[in-house]
Each structure stands twice: as C-alpha cells, then as structure tokens.
Scaffold this active site. Structure first.
Site, PDB file in Angstrom:
ATOM      1  N   GLN A  16      -8.705  -8.371  -2.774  1.00  0.00           N
ATOM      2  CA  GLN A  16      -8.981  -7.291  -1.815  1.00  0.00           C
ATOM      3  C   GLN A  16     -10.377  -6.708  -2.064  1.00  0.00           C
ATOM      4  OE1 GLN A  16      -6.678  -6.330   0.736  1.00  0.00           O
ATOM      5  NE2 GLN A  16      -8.549  -5.356   1.454  1.00  0.00           N
ATOM      6  N   GLY A  54       2.624  -5.120   7.645  1.00  0.00           N
ATOM      7  CA  GLY A  54       1.665  -5.962   6.939  1.00  0.00           C
ATOM      8  C   GLY A  54       0.556  -6.394   7.878  1.00  0.00           C
ATOM      9  N   SER A  55       0.023  -7.570   7.606  1.00  0.00           N
ATOM     10  CA  SER A  55      -1.146  -7.997   8.375  1.00  0.00           C
ATOM     11  C   SER A  55      -0.729  -8.567   9.729  1.00  0.00           C
ATOM     12  CB  SER A  55      -1.923  -9.045   7.591  1.00  0.00           C
ATOM     13  OG  SER A  55      -1.175 -10.242   7.558  1.00  0.00           O
ATOM     14  N   GLU A  73       8.961   3.409  14.530  1.00  0.00           N
ATOM     15  CA  GLU A  73       9.703   3.664  13.306  1.00  0.00           C
ATOM     16  C   GLU A  73       9.789   5.170  13.101  1.00  0.00           C
ATOM     17  OE1 GLU A  73       9.386   0.790   9.980  1.00  0.00           O
ATOM     18  OE2 GLU A  73       7.263   0.862  10.502  1.00  0.00           O
ATOM     19  N   GLU A 131       4.724  -3.487  12.202  1.00  0.00           N
ATOM     20  CA  GLU A 131       3.641  -2.504  12.083  1.00  0.00           C
ATOM     21  C   GLU A 131       2.496  -3.224  11.410  1.00  0.00           C
ATOM     22  OE1 GLU A 131       3.331   0.304  13.349  1.00  0.00           O
ATOM     23  OE2 GLU A 131       5.389   0.879  13.829  1.00  0.00           O
ATOM     24  N   GLY A 142       2.361 -10.954  10.733  1.00  0.00           N
ATOM     25  CA  GLY A 142       3.225 -10.319  11.730  1.00  0.00           C
ATOM     26  C   GLY A 142       3.507 -11.231  12.906  1.00  0.00           C
ATOM     27  N   CYS A 184      -3.122   1.672   6.822  1.00  0.00           N
ATOM     28  CA  CYS A 184      -3.319   1.095   8.157  1.00  0.00           C
ATOM     29  C   CYS A 184      -3.784   2.171   9.124  1.00  0.00           C
ATOM     30  CB  CYS A 184      -2.063   0.405   8.642  1.00  0.00           C
ATOM     31  SG  CYS A 184      -0.655   1.490   8.715  1.00  0.00           S
ATOM     32  N   ASN A 236       0.801  -1.238   0.000  1.00  0.00           N
ATOM     33  CA  ASN A 236       0.000   0.000   0.000  1.00  0.00           C
ATOM     34  C   ASN A 236       0.829   1.282   0.000  1.00  0.00           C
ATOM     35  OD1 ASN A 236       0.782  -0.453   2.677  1.00  0.00           O
ATOM     36  ND2 ASN A 236      -1.009   0.588   3.492  1.00  0.00           N
TER      37      ASN A 236
HETATM   38  C1  UN1 Z   1       0.028   7.583   6.562  1.00  0.00           C
HETATM   39  O1  UN1 Z   1      -1.039   7.532   7.166  1.00  0.00           O
HETATM   40  O2  UN1 Z   1       0.427   8.625   6.025  1.00  0.00           O
HETATM   41  O3  UN1 Z   1       0.715   0.878   6.042  1.00  0.00           O
HETATM   42  C2  UN1 Z   1       0.998   6.459   6.493  1.00  0.00           C
HETATM   43  C3  UN1 Z   1       0.249   1.959   6.389  1.00  0.00           C
HETATM   44  C4  UN1 Z   1       1.055   2.802   7.336  1.00  0.00           C
HETATM   45  C5  UN1 Z   1       1.454   4.099   6.757  1.00  0.00           C
HETATM   46  C6  UN1 Z   1       0.428   5.140   6.878  1.00  0.00           C
HETATM   47  N1  UN1 Z   1       2.202   2.064   7.756  1.00  0.00           N
HETATM   48  O4  UN1 Z   1      -0.813   2.328   5.949  1.00  0.00           O
END
Ligand code: UN1
Length: 478
Positions: free
Chosen positions: A328, A225-226, A459, A247, A230, A281, A150
């Site tokens: 998806q 990822g998911s 991060e 994450e 994870g 996410c 993404n």
């Molecule tokens: C954002 O909201 O600008 O995978 C970044 C994702 C997040 C990054 C979001 N790690 O959607």
C-alpha cells in the site's frame, strides 16, 4: 506477544497450520499473530454449520437475539482499551482512532439489539371486503461477509449485527492484514453465548472469499473492498441469484467556497484527507477550491499537513499512523510520482519516513495545482495523499465534483445557504457533508454511495433491514 489464531466453525475454535503472519505496521519486527489459511473445506464446514443453526436462530424469540447483541456490545465496550490497542497495533490507525472504532463497533451491536425487537412488517387495507393484507420481514438464511482491513472491527460489526439481529446466520472472512482483530470479535461473540454455527469465522486469502461467493448455500453476500474484487463478487452472486451488497471505493470531493471559514475548511480537509492515514473509502481526496480563497487555503493546508506528527500508532502523541502494508505504501508513493509527472506540484510531504522501528511510514502529501482529469483526481489512492484543484466559481466546482466513476461521499465548506442547498441536491454522491469532513459517519445512520461506489442497497441504521430480511406478503380472509 504473538497470538495464534483459529477459525471458528460450529461453535469450535478450529486450528490449522500457520500460513501467514499479521505484522504491526508501526514495527514490522512485531508479529501480531500467526494465522491459518482456510480453503474450500473450511468454508464448506462453516456454511454447513451456519445452515444447520439457521432454523432455530430465525425462530428464536427476538429477545434472545437482542440479548446476545446487547451482551456482545457491552463486552466490547468493557474491553475497549485492550481491543483498541490490538486494532491499532495490527492496522496502524492511532490509538485514539482504534479505541474509537472499537466503541463504534460496540454501539453498533447495541443499536441492533434494539432493532431486533422492532417490528418491521406493515399491515395494509385490502380493497376486497373481509380481507387483511400484511407484509412480514423474515430472515433470509446464511450470509457471507467479506470485510476489509481498514475498519477491522467496525465493518464486521455493521454487517454481522444486523444479519444476526434479524435471524440470519453468518460466515465472516476478514481481510488478510487484520485477522487478529476479527478473531477477537469472533471470540467475544462465542463467549457471549451465540449458539454453535450462528457466527462462523474463516481466515484466509481471496480463495476463501471466492468459495463463500460461489457456495450454493450462501443466501447473501455483503462485501466491502476494492472495486475490482467487488465486480467479481457481484458476478458470482448474481450468477446463482444470491443477494449481494457491495461497498467499494470513492474519490470523494471536498468543495471549498470563497465564503468558507478558512480554519474550518482546513480542519475538514486535514481530517478528511489524512486521519486514519487516509485509508478510508470516505476520505477527501480531491479538494476543489474557488479562486478567491484558493491561495490562502492551500498555504494553510500545507502548513497544517507539514505539522502533523507521523509515528507509531500506539504512541498517544501520534496524529498519523503508518500505512497498513508495504504494497500500500508503494502504491501511495507511485501516485505521488504520477501526480507530479502529470504536472501537479508536491507542496507537502509525499516521502517515505524512517523511524526508530522499521515500519510503513510516509509524510502526508498535498499535491497542489492539479487539473481535474489527471489520474490523481480519478483513481482511488487509499493513503494520506490529497490533491487540490483551483476553480473559478461554485458551478465549476460542482461540475468537477461530479466527474469520475465514484459517488460515495461529497463535502462542501461554505456559509452560503444557497450553495449548500444546491450542492446537497445536485452532487452525485450517496452521502453529502456540509461544513464537515467527507469521512466520519454515525453508527446508526444509513451508509452508502451511488455509481461505482456501492451496489445492492444501503448498509447500517434503519436501512439494514432491507438487505438482511426478505419480504413475505400475506392475505387473510376472516
Ligand atoms: C467513516 O468514514 O467513518 O471502508 C467510515 C470505509 C468505509 C467506512 C468509512 N466503509 O472506509
């Protein structure tokens, strides 16, 4: 034009038999790239190259590392248009978002070019006379980076840039739907003069990720990822005591209070829920609205959602691009069904759309009148689907926002200092947004969540040094 992708191992482009195709989700007749599928052999070779390159890279002057990252940042910036085009064609976010993401990646490299020069150790006064105490921050070794589709350039950038800045070497495994964007990044890093083995790319499916996670010579793994994958990454890493950072998903609440500015509240919800086709996410997926503004808010949200222009990601008039893949899209439609079967009211969108070209299009969905414990309010959808929940007051809104297993981002739209302060302090999330969408973060600020959203530290920004270096404590007697 269809690209043929390669791995990058030990400074060389390494070809392999075409094993998969990356399709343009706005037009599936358009094959963006054919890619090879690596396996254990490619991972072994990449890790061996990264290991061999590590001592000299860790020992290099910080200026050498800073110069490389700065050059990578400048090169990405100079090619932002072409890379944005490739990203949008491969992933499906709009051209404005794709180019914006490319610029974000460029700026991440430039930020870490600065960080490479910054001294992160500390000196301390020993309690014993004549002794100095200090902590150093050293490079760790080889990092395996497993990244999602993404944000196909920004997420590899925000893991690779700090890893390289602090003297580590890298093996990157990009997600299968977006290998061409990662390949373009790898090619730039090589062109800019990264020594052989410092940055390696292995393309392939989950087997490549697993081989990286299980490799004894990989010292740390950063994964986005998911949650299901994870958990497996963490298990594999912890078993052999590698460092690991995850994450994962979110079910991010946006609270709208009676005193909110209505236009602002609707704008936050539309951006947070639907931009990037909801495939973030940090997306706002539950909007929790107090009863004094509820009906006006839902009506305005539905109207704005219906007016959004869904279309080809490369058409500048498009506001919402396609979903990344057929599976998806199927998942999104399934959640729309589940939500209505549970008693939610489909107030806008939620339909598969046919365009001139074959692609994965759907209309942004608003599901109103949902109850907090429905599946639509507990499970991550990862698409342009938002639900609304009506509550009595702020206290009920906060209690509902704090439900569930995730804790990535949480937002509130209000003009009340009292409620915004209370929310900042009491919402269970790693990131809080006041009068802003839950998604959309700066490139130089720490990022991450609590509970089942993140694991193993933050991060980005000043926090990245924690994961990508190890501390050494030194005592010296004069
Ligand atoms: C954002 O909201 O600008 O995978 C970044 C994702 C997040 C990054 C979001 N790690 O959607």
């Amino acid at each position: 034009m269809t690209d043929t992708l390669t791995h990058f191992i030990a400074g060389e482009a390494v070809a392999g038999a075409a094993a998969g195709e990356s399709l343009n989700p706005s037009n599936t007749n358009d094959v963006v790239a054919r890619y090879p599928a690596g396996g254990k052999a490619e991972v072994d070779a990449a890790v061996a190259a990264a290991r061999a390159a590590f001592p000299a890279w860790a020992d290099a002057s910080p200026e050498v590392r800073s110069d490389l990252l700065d050059k990578v940042g400048s090169t990405i910036m100079a090619r932002a248009k072409e890379l944005g085009q490739l990203l949008s064609r491969e992933e499906g976010k709009t051209i404005a978002e794709g180019t914006g993401e490319v610029m974000r990646a460029a700026r991440i490299f430039k930020y870490f070019a600065g960080e490479a020069l910054r001294r992160h150790g500390r000196t301390l006064d020993s309690t014993r006379p004549g002794i100095d105490a200090a902590t150093y921050r050293e490079a760790v070794g080889v990092f395996g980076l497993v990244t999602p589709w993404n944000f196909p350039i920004a997420i590899p950038a925000w893991k690779a840039a700090p890893a390289l800045a602090f003297g580590n070497t890298v093996v990157l495994k990009p997600a299968s739907p977006t290998p061409a964007t990662a390949h373009a990044l790898a090619a730039i890093i090589h062109e800019c003069g990264a020594p052989a083995g410092v940055f390696n790319l292995v393309i392939g499916d989950g087997k490549v990720g697993q081989a990286i996670v299980d490799h004894e010579e990989v010292d740390g793994i950063s994964f986005t990822g998911s949650q299901g994958i994870g958990a497996r990454v963490a298990e594999g890493a912890v078993k052999r005591q590698a460092r690991v950072q995850l994450e994962m998903g979110g079910k991010n609440p946006l609270v709208v209070l009676d005193d909110a500015d209505l236009d602002r509240a609707v704008a936050c919800a539309i951006d947070g829920a639907f931009y990037g086709t909801g495939q973030r996410c940090t997306a706002s997926s539950r909007v929790i609205v107090t009863e004094g503004i509820h009906d006006r808010f839902v009506e305005a949200l539905v109207e704005r959602a219906r007016a959004l222009r869904v279309g080809d990601a490369l058409d500048p008039a498009t506001q919402i691009g396609p979903v990344v893949s057929d599976s998806q899209l199927e998942q999104n439609m399934r959640y729309v069904r589940i939500a209505t079967e549970e008693g939610g009211r489909l107030a806008a969108g939620g339909e598969r759309l046919e365009m001139t070209n074959p692609g994965y299009f759907m209309s942004p969905a608003v599901i109103a009148d949902t109850a907090p414990d429905m599946r639509i309010n507990s499970e991550e959808v990862f698409g342009p689907v938002v639900s609304t929940v009506r509550v009595k007051d702020y206290d009920e809104a906060l209690a509902i926002a704090n439900r569930g297993q995730f804790g990535l981002s949480a937002g509130i739209v209000t003009n009340s200092l009292k409620h915004s302060r209370h929310f900042r302090r009491n919402v269970r999330a790693g990131m809080v947004m006041v009068n802003l969408p839950t998604a959309g973060v700066d490139y130089h600020v720490p990022f991450g969540g609590t509970r089942k959203s993140s694991y193993g530290g933050r991060e980005q920004g000043f926090a990245a040094v924690e994961f990508y270096t190890q501390m050494k404590t030194v005592y010296v007697a004069g």
